[in-house]
Write a protein that holds these residues in place. Structure first.
Motif, mmCIF file in Angstrom:
data_model
loop_
_atom_site.group_PDB
_atom_site.id
_atom_site.type_symbol
_atom_site.label_atom_id
_atom_site.label_comp_id
_atom_site.label_asym_id
_atom_site.label_seq_id
_atom_site.Cartn_x
_atom_site.Cartn_y
_atom_site.Cartn_z
ATOM 1 N N LYS A 38 -3.543 6.469 -3.952
ATOM 2 C CA LYS A 38 -4.170 7.624 -4.578
ATOM 3 C C LYS A 38 -5.566 7.945 -4.043
ATOM 4 O O LYS A 38 -5.917 9.102 -3.896
ATOM 5 C CB LYS A 38 -4.217 7.453 -6.107
ATOM 6 N N LYS A 41 -5.326 9.851 -0.905
ATOM 7 C CA LYS A 41 -4.966 11.242 -1.149
ATOM 8 C C LYS A 41 -6.175 12.054 -1.624
ATOM 9 O O LYS A 41 -6.245 13.261 -1.453
ATOM 10 C CB LYS A 41 -3.844 11.315 -2.194
ATOM 11 N N ASN A 66 -1.334 7.025 -12.574
ATOM 12 C CA ASN A 66 -2.108 6.315 -11.550
ATOM 13 C C ASN A 66 -3.103 7.261 -10.888
ATOM 14 O O ASN A 66 -4.174 6.849 -10.455
ATOM 15 C CB ASN A 66 -1.179 5.750 -10.464
ATOM 16 N N GLY A 173 6.882 10.001 -4.760
ATOM 17 C CA GLY A 173 6.929 10.760 -6.008
ATOM 18 C C GLY A 173 6.912 12.221 -5.599
ATOM 19 O O GLY A 173 7.945 12.876 -5.500
ATOM 20 N N THR A 174 5.720 12.726 -5.267
ATOM 21 C CA THR A 174 5.638 14.087 -4.724
ATOM 22 C C THR A 174 6.003 14.118 -3.234
ATOM 23 O O THR A 174 6.253 15.188 -2.690
ATOM 24 C CB THR A 174 4.203 14.641 -4.843
ATOM 25 N N THR A 177 2.372 11.235 0.223
ATOM 26 C CA THR A 177 2.018 10.030 0.976
ATOM 27 C C THR A 177 2.966 9.853 2.154
ATOM 28 O O THR A 177 2.537 9.611 3.285
ATOM 29 C CB THR A 177 2.087 8.797 0.044
ATOM 30 N N THR A 292 1.835 0.751 -2.495
ATOM 31 C CA THR A 292 1.023 1.909 -2.881
ATOM 32 C C THR A 292 0.251 1.684 -4.188
ATOM 33 O O THR A 292 -0.234 2.645 -4.789
ATOM 34 C CB THR A 292 1.932 3.155 -2.991
HETATM 35 C C1 LIG Z 1 1.718 8.226 -6.941
HETATM 36 C C2 LIG Z 1 2.374 6.991 -6.439
HETATM 37 C C3 LIG Z 1 3.377 7.037 -5.436
HETATM 38 C C4 LIG Z 1 3.906 8.332 -4.908
HETATM 39 O O1 LIG Z 1 3.023 9.009 -4.085
HETATM 40 P P1 LIG Z 1 3.375 10.493 -3.636
HETATM 41 O O2 LIG Z 1 2.323 10.826 -2.665
HETATM 42 O O3 LIG Z 1 3.296 11.362 -4.866
HETATM 43 O O4 LIG Z 1 4.748 10.506 -3.074
HETATM 44 C C5 LIG Z 1 3.898 5.855 -4.980
HETATM 45 N N1 LIG Z 1 3.494 4.663 -5.488
HETATM 46 C C6 LIG Z 1 2.573 4.571 -6.446
HETATM 47 C C7 LIG Z 1 2.228 3.230 -6.986
HETATM 48 C C8 LIG Z 1 1.987 5.731 -6.957
HETATM 49 O O5 LIG Z 1 1.066 5.632 -7.950
#
Ligand SMILES: *Cc1c(COP(=O)(O)O)cnc(C)c1O
Length: 317
Positions: A38, A41, A66, A173-174, A177, A292
């Motif tokens: 995060k 990002k 997160n 998720g989105t 990353t 992540t």
């Molecule tokens: C937010 C998050 C992701 C996903 O990241 P995106 O850029 O939204 O795909 C993956 N792992 C963890 C632990 C996260 O907090």
């Protein structure tokens, strides 16, 4: 301790016929208060906010987010005040995540689901913009081109340390990353594992975002052969856990007590690759899982689900 470590595959999932080694890049250890993807990002968003001479930084997130957690802890090192629009009502007892966010000095605003969906177009955002002058809004999750650029830089850092893996593995998720990692020139084949149900179409979004931030510029057709997208690893849906996953996590934690995985993303990604290795369906010899972060998210789950908490057998939980 190195930031790249070997992962122990639990005995029941090992495959003697296939020589597949799994490693982890400990992104969860990178930042003391905002570990994981995060803050990568957030990096370019912070630059952009400074350039725009913003007086406030604002964003959206859920009560266990997160993103909000990293947002708060990253801003704590700057002089910019922050505003967090939180999905749903604020309960008198804040979640542990929101408590940390508030303690970092961020202002919390509750928000209806409708306004949350409308985001930038909501009445609440118009209200906050009128109340405070000079608000820079970050998209939920810190995504978009700026978010992906930060992750592209992250890939270069990881590549600098990793010279031996023939594939990388990351959760999505989105997909921001994943897009950033894919956009970096030196990234080897990238496996992207979605934590969401019904994310099949996201592969195309990742490819186009990656193409936009790629350096040197590559079109999505040439990036396509560098990525495999897995949409069948969600184990019931976002933030849900199947019994099979719970069982796997217990075995995984006892084989890797020093390697905590988060409950929403990392655990599903690792479960997925370990099943593929076991089935002899994993085509790489040395794979690097990019951790992540997200460990703070365990606070939204019952302690008994968290295999990294050593609980005495008769404890009343
Ligand atoms: C937010 C998050 C992701 C996903 O990241 P995106 O850029 O939204 O795909 C993956 N792992 C963890 C632990 C996260 O907090």
């Amino acid at each position: 301790m190195s930031i790249i470590q070997a992962v122990n595959i639990p005995t029941a999932w090992q495959n003697a016929d296939h020589d597949c080694a799994l490693f982890v890049y400990r992104g969860d250890l990178e930042h003391p208060h905002a570990p994981g993807n995060k803050w990568h990002k957030l990096k370019y968003h912070l630059h952009a906010a400074k350039q725009a001479k913003a007086h406030y930084l604002a964003t959206f997130g859920g009560p266990y987010s997160n993103h909000l957690h990293a947002f708060a802890n990253t801003l704590a090192n700057t002089s910019l005040p922050g505003i967090a629009v939180v999905r749903g009502e604020l309960q008198p007892r804040l979640t542990a995540t929101l408590r940390d966010v508030a303690d970092a000095g961020i202002e919390l605003w509750p928000c209806t689901r409708k306004d949350y969906r409308l985001a930038q177009r909501s009445e609440l955002v118009a209200y906050i913009n009128a109340l405070y002058q000079g608000v820079y809004w970050l998209p939920e999750g810190g995504g978009g081109i700026l978010g992906a650029k930060g992750c592209r830089d992250w890939a270069a850092d990881i590549d600098y340390l990793d010279h031996e893996c023939d594939a990388w593995l990351v959760s999505s998720g989105t997909g921001t990353t994943a897009a950033g990692l894919l956009a970096a020139d030196k990234t080897p084949h990238l496996h992207v594992v979605s934590a969401l149900k019904g994310a099949e179409a996201q592969a195309e979004d990742i490819l186009s975002l990656a193409s936009l931030v790629s350096d040197p510029v590559l079109d999505s057709a040439s990036l396509r052969h560098k990525m495999t997208f897995h949409s069948d690893a969600h184990e019931g849906g976002y933030a849900k856990q199947s019994q099979a996953l719970e069982a796997f996590m217990r075995f995984f934690a006892s084989a890797n007590p020093e390697l905590p995985l988060d409950p929403v993303y990392g655990c599903k990604t690792v479960f997925h690759v370990v099943k593929k290795i076991h089935a002899g369906e994993w085509p790489h010899r040395r794979t690097l899982f990019i951790h992540t972060g997200g460990l703070q998210g365990w606070r939204g789950y019952r302690d008994t689900l968290n295999p990294y908490i050593a609980s005495p057998p008769d404890s009343e939980k």
